[in-house]
Design an enzyme around this catalytic site. Structure first.
Site, PDB file in Angstrom:
ATOM      1  N   LYS A  55      -1.519 -35.975  46.712  1.00 12.51           N
ATOM      2  CA  LYS A  55      -2.956 -36.182  46.587  1.00 12.51           C
ATOM      3  C   LYS A  55      -3.332 -37.645  46.409  1.00 12.51           C
ATOM      4  CE  LYS A  55      -2.851 -31.744  44.240  1.00 12.51           C
ATOM      5  NZ  LYS A  55      -2.946 -31.092  42.920  1.00 12.51           N
TER       6      LYS A  55
ATOM      7  N   ARG B 181      -5.877 -22.085  33.694  1.00 12.91           N
ATOM      8  CA  ARG B 181      -6.739 -22.163  34.861  1.00 12.91           C
ATOM      9  C   ARG B 181      -6.882 -20.768  35.462  1.00 12.91           C
ATOM     10  NH1 ARG B 181      -4.257 -27.123  38.118  1.00 12.91           N
ATOM     11  NH2 ARG B 181      -6.403 -27.094  38.764  1.00 12.91           N
TER      12      ARG B 181
ATOM     13  N   PRO C 174      -9.680 -32.665  46.419  1.00  8.12           N
ATOM     14  CA  PRO C 174      -8.431 -32.646  45.707  1.00  8.12           C
ATOM     15  C   PRO C 174      -7.152 -32.387  46.445  1.00  8.12           C
ATOM     16  CG  PRO C 174     -10.085 -31.570  44.455  1.00  8.12           C
ATOM     17  CD  PRO C 174     -10.679 -31.997  45.742  1.00  8.12           C
ATOM     18  N   GLU C 175      -6.941 -31.327  47.101  1.00  7.10           N
ATOM     19  CA  GLU C 175      -5.557 -31.018  47.459  1.00  7.10           C
ATOM     20  C   GLU C 175      -5.148 -31.700  48.764  1.00  7.10           C
ATOM     21  OE1 GLU C 175      -4.502 -26.940  46.516  1.00  7.10           O
ATOM     22  OE2 GLU C 175      -6.450 -26.650  45.602  1.00  7.10           O
TER      23      GLU C 175
END
Length: 326
Positions: free
Chosen positions: A61, A289, A2-3
């Site tokens: 991303k 989150r 992801p990042e």
DNA sequence: AGTCAAACCTGTTTGC
DNA sequence: TGCAAACAGGTTTGAC
């Protein structure tokens, strides 16, 4: 993966292994992988055939293969890895991955490019390139090969990331200062600054000693600038370690994991001592989150529950607890 | 406009 | 042991 650091690791792998090669065949399985490609997977497959990969670019991303298609209409194959996407360079006779969704063959009969994605939040799209709102020229004069650059349609709304030349830290700090929302929300907002996800947001906030619930407007512009500097720094360090991976889902194009998980100060470290002051790192839900922070180094803003008057002083420690990975 | 939760998925870990 | 719930690196959507 992801990042930003993990995506950049993949971009570099692709630059090494697919640039200059010509696609002879693409095979997409199912509708979902190309759901962001309006014309559907069959159209995507047909239109990349015969295209040569000129470059691999990235913003935040998102990454994309700049293609030189046979019909001379410049396009990019945009890839977002979502939560679990992988791009792998694999021999054609390597076993089929369980979650393989796309496969590209090349004219040189070398290794294939495969898109594997367990959770299927990632995907592919073929789109035209546009002039950037943020300063990347459509035709890059400094590209010795004269290749077309620019930004694909699905990436136009994404702000520059801290590792690209177009990034304007002072401008981003100014925009943040004007908002009364929680600073972590802005760090994660890809239209404000891109590339930062939940891991590096928590790590940058810890380095800057700022609680993620602090309203951005309550921080000074220099403090916001320092926070962005920490974000940039932690992602650069992670990139140097091949990115952060906790398991086999997050790997480079050769299937190898990065090592930055060993250097995380707070993300996933709840219950362990803060490397700076020794207080116990906490995990709390905010913004739907998990957020990880040191309750002593990162003072919770007044009024945010749970009421934060219970932070007791802890004597500093010079080394990490043995419960941490050595 | 801004904020929030839900939605999209599969697999693994945690808790009863 | 078994089953269910919680949880995971992201983004988009729609309802207040």
């Amino acid at each position: 993966m992801p990042e930003l650091p993990e995506v950049e690791v993949v971009r570099r792998g692709l630059a090494d292994h697919v640039v200059g090669r010509t696609i002879t065949q693409a095979l997409l399985t199912g509708e979902r992988v190309a759901r962001r490609h309006e014309a559907g997977p069959a159209d995507l497959m047909a239109r990349v055939e015969g295209a040569t990969v000129l470059a691999v670019d990235r913003r935040g991303k998102y990454l994309w293969l700049v293609l030189d298609p046979p019909d001379d209409d410049p396009h990019a194959l945009v890839v977002h890895l979502g939560m679990s996407g992988q791009l792998l360079v694999q021999d054609a006779d390597a076993p089929r991955e369980k979650h393989l969704h796309a496969c590209f063959d090349f004219a040189d009969d070398g290794p294939q490019l495969r898109f594997v994605d367990q959770r299927t939040f990632g995907g592919l799209a073929l789109t035209p390139l546009h002039e950037d709102r943020y300063g990347v020229p459509l035709a890059a004069q400094d590209d010795p090969a004269g290749h077309l650059h620019g930004i694909p349609e699905p990436v136009l709304h994404i702000a520059p990331d801290p590792l690209e030349p177009a990034f304007d830290a002072a401008g981003v700090a100014r925009r943040m200062k004007a908002k009364g929302v929680a600073i972590k929300r802005l760090l994660l907002d890809q239209t404000v600054v891109s590339g930062i996800g939940n891991i590096y947001a928590d790590e940058a906030l810890w380095r800057a000693q700022v609680h993620g619930l602090r309203p951005a407007s309550a921080l000074t512009k220099p403090a916001l600038g320092r926070l962005l500097g920490h974000a940039s720094e932690v992602m650069t360090e992670a990139l140097g370690q091949g990115g952060t991976s906790f398991d086999a889902l997050y790997v480079n194009v050769n299937g190898a994991s990065g090592y930055f998980d060993r250097a995380l100060a707070v993300y996933g470290q709840d219950g362990l001592p803060c490397p700076r002051c020794g207080s116990t790192v906490r995990r709390e839900q905010f913004m739907n989150r998990s957020s990880h922070f040191c309750p002593r180094c990162q003072v919770r803003p007044r009024g945010s529950s749970p009421s934060g008057s219970s932070v007791s002083p802890v004597s500093p420690v010079s080394s990490r607890s043995s419960t941490r990975r050595p």
